[in-house]
Write an enzyme that holds these catalytic residues in place. Sequence first.
Site, PDB file in Angstrom:
ATOM      1  N   LYS A  89      21.195  13.303 -28.431  1.00 16.81           N
ATOM      2  CA  LYS A  89      21.713  12.522 -27.293  1.00 16.81           C
ATOM      3  C   LYS A  89      21.263  13.157 -25.967  1.00 16.81           C
ATOM      4  O   LYS A  89      20.570  14.165 -25.970  1.00 16.81           O
ATOM      5  CB  LYS A  89      23.230  12.402 -27.405  1.00 16.81           C
ATOM      6  CG  LYS A  89      23.689  11.763 -28.730  1.00 16.81           C
ATOM      7  CD  LYS A  89      23.155  10.349 -28.947  1.00 16.81           C
ATOM      8  CE  LYS A  89      23.174   9.879 -30.391  1.00 16.81           C
ATOM      9  NZ  LYS A  89      24.452   9.522 -30.935  1.00 16.81           N
TER      10      LYS A  89
HETATM   11  C1  LIG Z   1      25.128   8.882 -32.160  1.00 19.55           C
HETATM   12  C2  LIG Z   1      25.980   7.676 -32.109  1.00 19.55           C
HETATM   13  C3  LIG Z   1      27.272   7.652 -32.648  1.00 19.55           C
HETATM   14  C4  LIG Z   1      27.833   8.748 -33.478  1.00 19.55           C
HETATM   15  O1  LIG Z   1      27.827   9.975 -32.857  1.00 19.55           O
HETATM   16  P1  LIG Z   1      27.800  11.307 -33.770  1.00 19.55           P
HETATM   17  O2  LIG Z   1      28.006  12.376 -32.755  1.00 19.55           O
HETATM   18  O3  LIG Z   1      26.469  11.357 -34.425  1.00 19.55           O
HETATM   19  O4  LIG Z   1      28.917  11.200 -34.728  1.00 19.55           O
HETATM   20  C5  LIG Z   1      28.035   6.517 -32.469  1.00 19.55           C
HETATM   21  N1  LIG Z   1      27.550   5.449 -31.815  1.00 19.55           N
HETATM   22  C6  LIG Z   1      26.307   5.429 -31.307  1.00 19.55           C
HETATM   23  C7  LIG Z   1      25.848   4.211 -30.582  1.00 19.55           C
HETATM   24  C8  LIG Z   1      25.473   6.537 -31.448  1.00 19.55           C
HETATM   25  O5  LIG Z   1      24.231   6.502 -30.950  1.00 19.55           O
END
Ligand SMILES: *Cc1c(COP(=O)(O)O)cnc(C)c1O
Length: 413
Positions: A198
């Site tokens: 992210k």
């Molecule tokens: C990455 C992501 C998640 C989940 O996050 P994690 O930290 O991997 O559990 C949920 N929604 C979206 C849109 C994502 O890109």
Amino acid sequence: MVNTIDPNKTFLALPSDQDASGRTLGREEIELVSEVIRSGTLTSTKGTYVKELEQKFAELIGVKHAYACASGSAAVHVAVAAVDPEPGDEVITTSITDMGALSPILYQGAVPVFVDVDPRTWNVTAETIEAAISDRTKAIIVTHLFGNPCEMTEIMALAQRHNIPVIEDTAQSFLATHNDQVVGGIGDIGCFSFQQGKHITAGEGGIVTTNDDAFARRMQLFINKAWGYGDPKPDHYFLAPNYRLTELQGAVLVAQLAKLKPVVARRQETAHQLTEKIQDLAGIQTPWIGDRNTHVFWKYCLRVDDTVIPGGAVALAKWLKENYGIFSAPRYIQKPAFRCEVFRDQRTFGDSRFPFDRARPEAVDYSADKFPATFRGLEEILVLPWNEAYGDKHIAYIAEALIDAIDHLSHTV
Ligand SMILES: *Cc1c(COP(=O)(O)O)cnc(C)c1O
């Protein structure tokens, strides 16, 4: 790998968000983490860094409350738990998203109701949501896909008319705006992820945001086994996990948060550079951005027209990999979420099928004709990896690769 066009061509390695080459992790993070280790206080119940992160994050998004938690999936779980659906109640959501946005709905005993998307952005819209609202709808979760915001004005107006809370899945869209408002602070609750890939990261981690004091109270409790820290007579008030972040992660994220604005600005700058270079190419469309919105480019997503480029996104991805060493992802997800076994076969808790056993038949009707833009979208999508370490030479290389690819693959040239 053999380059079919030019066997002597050397590939330019693009910075990757899976290692240091495409991340902003450095001295600042190391200093703060070392500080935590020296202190010996690794839990957020006693330490200061997670609290500092929460306070600074709330300020940045412009909300009253922020609570850190273990992941983006945990953040969505915390949000759904705050809304507190009855078993079998419905939560409207999208089938083009991360599974982490969906499984928490089931864990809280609610039924996900999938709706179709805007063919330009692959985001849910007020129109597609409205068609799915029933007297059992308890919440609406919107994902701002790839960092491109949903049209929140219309979605919030619809939700307010029906008195349904809106949860924004902001995992991919840090600091994206709609009408100059930062996403995650527009709906009733925002959910962010600090997973490795992210905008900013501690490997794993998440955070929820809200202006609503009642939701805030339930979210803080839910992260903490529903233990009433600081209350005169604390107890475990309801069923809840331990979703806490550690101080180690908190320290990394305090350092990362200070870099978020430049990270977003850099991604936008290079994305716009690429758009300028490739926007006139036949057979691909650059990201569509609504005129009230800013896009923060978690990924740079192309739409590939298979009537111009035979084989579409899959053929283009293969060509980019073989001839330029560029790894892109056709489809983003392999199939609409409702085609995954967990939903298709209702595999949840033992053989109970709970909560699907309580669902209205219409709510779990996944007929393809209800989702034309979802299916079409997954055919067209080509996701280019993106991060803040891209510079002029990387953008020039990606543009050259795309121009070359279309030259070789396209009918029209
Ligand atoms: C990455 C992501 C998640 C989940 O996050 P994690 O930290 O991997 O559990 C949920 N929604 C979206 C849109 C994502 O890109």
